[in-house]
Design a protein around this motif. Structure first.
Motif, PDB file in Angstrom:
ATOM      1  N   UNK A   1      -7.472  25.328 -20.470  1.00  0.00           N
ATOM      2  CA  UNK A   1      -6.283  24.522 -20.183  1.00  0.00           C
ATOM      3  C   UNK A   1      -4.984  25.261 -20.500  1.00  0.00           C
ATOM      4  N   UNK A   2      -4.998  26.103 -21.503  1.00  0.00           N
ATOM      5  CA  UNK A   2      -3.777  26.821 -21.877  1.00  0.00           C
ATOM      6  C   UNK A   2      -3.752  28.240 -21.321  1.00  0.00           C
ATOM      7  N   UNK A   3      -4.659  28.527 -20.387  1.00  0.00           N
ATOM      8  CA  UNK A   3      -4.750  29.850 -19.750  1.00  0.00           C
ATOM      9  C   UNK A   3      -5.020  30.966 -20.753  1.00  0.00           C
ATOM     10  N   UNK A   4      -5.837  30.673 -21.755  1.00  0.00           N
ATOM     11  CA  UNK A   4      -6.234  31.694 -22.730  1.00  0.00           C
ATOM     12  C   UNK A   4      -7.220  32.672 -22.120  1.00  0.00           C
ATOM     13  N   UNK A   5      -7.299  33.830 -22.701  1.00  0.00           N
ATOM     14  CA  UNK A   5      -8.239  34.858 -22.233  1.00  0.00           C
ATOM     15  C   UNK A   5      -9.677  34.377 -22.415  1.00  0.00           C
ATOM     16  N   UNK A   6     -10.540  34.704 -21.465  1.00  0.00           N
ATOM     17  CA  UNK A   6     -11.947  34.337 -21.596  1.00  0.00           C
ATOM     18  C   UNK A   6     -12.615  35.093 -22.740  1.00  0.00           C
ATOM     19  N   UNK A   7     -11.979  36.155 -23.222  1.00  0.00           N
ATOM     20  CA  UNK A   7     -12.484  36.916 -24.362  1.00  0.00           C
ATOM     21  C   UNK A   7     -11.689  36.630 -25.642  1.00  0.00           C
ATOM     22  N   UNK A   8     -10.934  35.554 -25.648  1.00  0.00           N
ATOM     23  CA  UNK A   8     -10.059  35.239 -26.777  1.00  0.00           C
ATOM     24  C   UNK A   8     -10.829  35.168 -28.098  1.00  0.00           C
ATOM     25  N   UNK A   9     -10.277  35.765 -29.124  1.00  0.00           N
ATOM     26  CA  UNK A   9     -10.857  35.664 -30.460  1.00  0.00           C
ATOM     27  C   UNK A   9     -10.744  34.247 -31.021  1.00  0.00           C
ATOM     28  N   UNK A  10      -9.864  33.425 -30.438  1.00  0.00           N
ATOM     29  CA  UNK A  10      -9.763  32.024 -30.845  1.00  0.00           C
ATOM     30  C   UNK A  10     -11.074  31.283 -30.564  1.00  0.00           C
ATOM     31  N   UNK A  11     -11.799  31.695 -29.523  1.00  0.00           N
ATOM     32  CA  UNK A  11     -13.064  31.041 -29.164  1.00  0.00           C
ATOM     33  C   UNK A  11     -14.128  31.220 -30.236  1.00  0.00           C
ATOM     34  N   UNK A  12     -14.016  32.272 -31.026  1.00  0.00           N
ATOM     35  CA  UNK A  12     -14.969  32.551 -32.102  1.00  0.00           C
ATOM     36  C   UNK A  12     -14.430  32.167 -33.478  1.00  0.00           C
ATOM     37  N   UNK A  13     -13.314  31.457 -33.501  1.00  0.00           N
ATOM     38  CA  UNK A  13     -12.656  31.071 -34.753  1.00  0.00           C
ATOM     39  C   UNK A  13     -12.278  32.293 -35.589  1.00  0.00           C
ATOM     40  N   UNK A  14     -11.888  33.362 -34.911  1.00  0.00           N
ATOM     41  CA  UNK A  14     -11.506  34.599 -35.601  1.00  0.00           C
ATOM     42  C   UNK A  14     -10.088  35.016 -35.253  1.00  0.00           C
ATOM     43  N   UNK A  15      -9.243  34.043 -34.933  1.00  0.00           N
ATOM     44  CA  UNK A  15      -7.842  34.323 -34.619  1.00  0.00           C
ATOM     45  C   UNK A  15      -7.002  33.128 -35.035  1.00  0.00           C
ATOM     46  N   UNK A  16      -5.744  33.414 -35.319  1.00  0.00           N
ATOM     47  CA  UNK A  16      -4.798  32.355 -35.645  1.00  0.00           C
ATOM     48  C   UNK A  16      -3.424  32.737 -35.128  1.00  0.00           C
ATOM     49  N   UNK A  17      -2.710  31.748 -34.640  1.00  0.00           N
ATOM     50  CA  UNK A  17      -1.296  31.886 -34.331  1.00  0.00           C
ATOM     51  C   UNK A  17      -0.587  31.080 -35.408  1.00  0.00           C
ATOM     52  N   UNK A  18       0.442  31.654 -35.997  1.00  0.00           N
ATOM     53  CA  UNK A  18       1.081  30.978 -37.116  1.00  0.00           C
ATOM     54  C   UNK A  18       2.562  31.296 -37.194  1.00  0.00           C
ATOM     55  N   UNK A  19       3.270  30.441 -37.898  1.00  0.00           N
ATOM     56  CA  UNK A  19       4.690  30.643 -38.177  1.00  0.00           C
ATOM     57  C   UNK A  19       4.850  30.801 -39.687  1.00  0.00           C
ATOM     58  N   UNK A  20       5.887  31.500 -40.072  1.00  0.00           N
ATOM     59  CA  UNK A  20       6.170  31.712 -41.493  1.00  0.00           C
ATOM     60  C   UNK A  20       7.482  31.028 -41.845  1.00  0.00           C
ATOM     61  N   UNK A  21       7.577  30.560 -43.075  1.00  0.00           N
ATOM     62  CA  UNK A  21       8.741  29.786 -43.486  1.00  0.00           C
ATOM     63  C   UNK A  21       9.959  30.591 -43.881  1.00  0.00           C
ATOM     64  N   UNK A  22       9.938  31.205 -45.024  1.00  0.00           N
ATOM     65  CA  UNK A  22      11.120  31.842 -45.608  1.00  0.00           C
ATOM     66  C   UNK A  22      11.184  33.338 -45.355  1.00  0.00           C
ATOM     67  N   UNK A  23      10.704  33.756 -44.239  1.00  0.00           N
ATOM     68  CA  UNK A  23      10.635  35.180 -43.932  1.00  0.00           C
ATOM     69  C   UNK A  23      10.757  35.321 -42.420  1.00  0.00           C
ATOM     70  N   UNK A  24      11.405  36.389 -41.985  1.00  0.00           N
ATOM     71  CA  UNK A  24      11.491  36.586 -40.534  1.00  0.00           C
ATOM     72  C   UNK A  24      10.121  36.961 -39.977  1.00  0.00           C
ATOM     73  N   UNK A  25       9.942  36.692 -38.713  1.00  0.00           N
ATOM     74  CA  UNK A  25       8.694  37.047 -38.041  1.00  0.00           C
ATOM     75  C   UNK A  25       8.445  38.551 -38.158  1.00  0.00           C
ATOM     76  N   UNK A  26       9.486  39.342 -37.976  1.00  0.00           N
ATOM     77  CA  UNK A  26       9.312  40.794 -38.026  1.00  0.00           C
ATOM     78  C   UNK A  26       8.996  41.283 -39.440  1.00  0.00           C
TER      79      UNK A  26
END
Length: 109
Positions: A27-52
């Motif tokens: 549904x979100x057009x993820x890769x068919x080989x996505x590591x998210x499918x194996x519960x081995x990936x995360x997308x996350x945001x950080x609070x008091x620190x820049x992304x870089x």
């Protein structure tokens, strides 16, 4: 992510995407080989620190176990996955400026 959290206990990390089943990934057009499918990936945001800053800290301290590390500064999140025995070892890092254009990529063999 816990070792990163332990290094910066006052910095909130919010996971916005973790495990995805095949239906959600499609549904979100993820890769068919996505590591998210194996519960081995995360997308996350950080609070008091820049992304870089977070990206650079993760890259410097945890590159041996990171499979993929991509920063999305415009969208304010990081994608990270980790190596595991059942998939080929990969070390791929990069920064996306406008959400789709990769401006830096490093691949460690």
């Amino acid at each position: 992510l816990q070792p990163f959290r332990d290094m910066y206990p006052n910095n909130r990390i919010t996971i916005v995407s973790g495990y995805r089943n095949k239906q959600l990934n499609s549904l979100i057009d993820g890769s068919v080989k996505s590591d998210h499918l194996d519960a081995c990936a995360a997308d996350f945001v950080v609070g008091r620190m820049s992304i870089m800053d977070a990206y650079n800290i993760l890259l410097c301290n945890f590159s041996q176990v990171i499979r993929q590390l991509y920063a999305y500064p415009c969208r304010q999140y990081i994608h990270m996955s980790w190596n595991r025995p059942q998939k080929e070892i990969q070390h791929s890092y990069g920064v996306y400026v406008d959400g789709s254009k990769l401006v830096q990529t490093l691949t460690k063999l």
